[in-house]
Motif scaffolding. Structure first.
Motif: not given
Length: 85
Positions: A16, A23, A40, A42, A55, A58-60, A76
């Protein structure tokens, strides 16, 4: 003597990863490489990405300069193996 970490290194697909400023620019490229390896991923930034994230990413929303926001964002994530700041 000395401290030694005997835990085995996780496989790329089990990692992770959190990338701050992920971004755009170099951060996005780093995040993309980790995602391509199966991790995975973020990405944390103050503003959402203009283009959809690939894919595996993920955005935080997080402003690391604001007290409490980084901690809340990391809650999260759960387990954290790699942090790129």
């Amino acid at each position: 003597g000395g401290w030694r970490d005997n835990r085995r290194m996780t496989k790329p697909e089990e990692r992770t990863v959190v990338v701050t400023g992920g971004t755009t620019g170099i951060g996005r490229a780093i995040a993309g490489r980790f995602a391509a390896s199966g991790a995975r991923v973020f990405v944390m930034a103050r503003r959402a990405p203009r283009d959809p994230l690939p894919d595996g990413m993920s955005f935080l929303a997080c402003d690391v300069a604001q007290a409490g926001q980084p901690e809340a964002a990391l809650c999260q994530v759960g387990r954290l193996d790699v942090l790129v700041n």
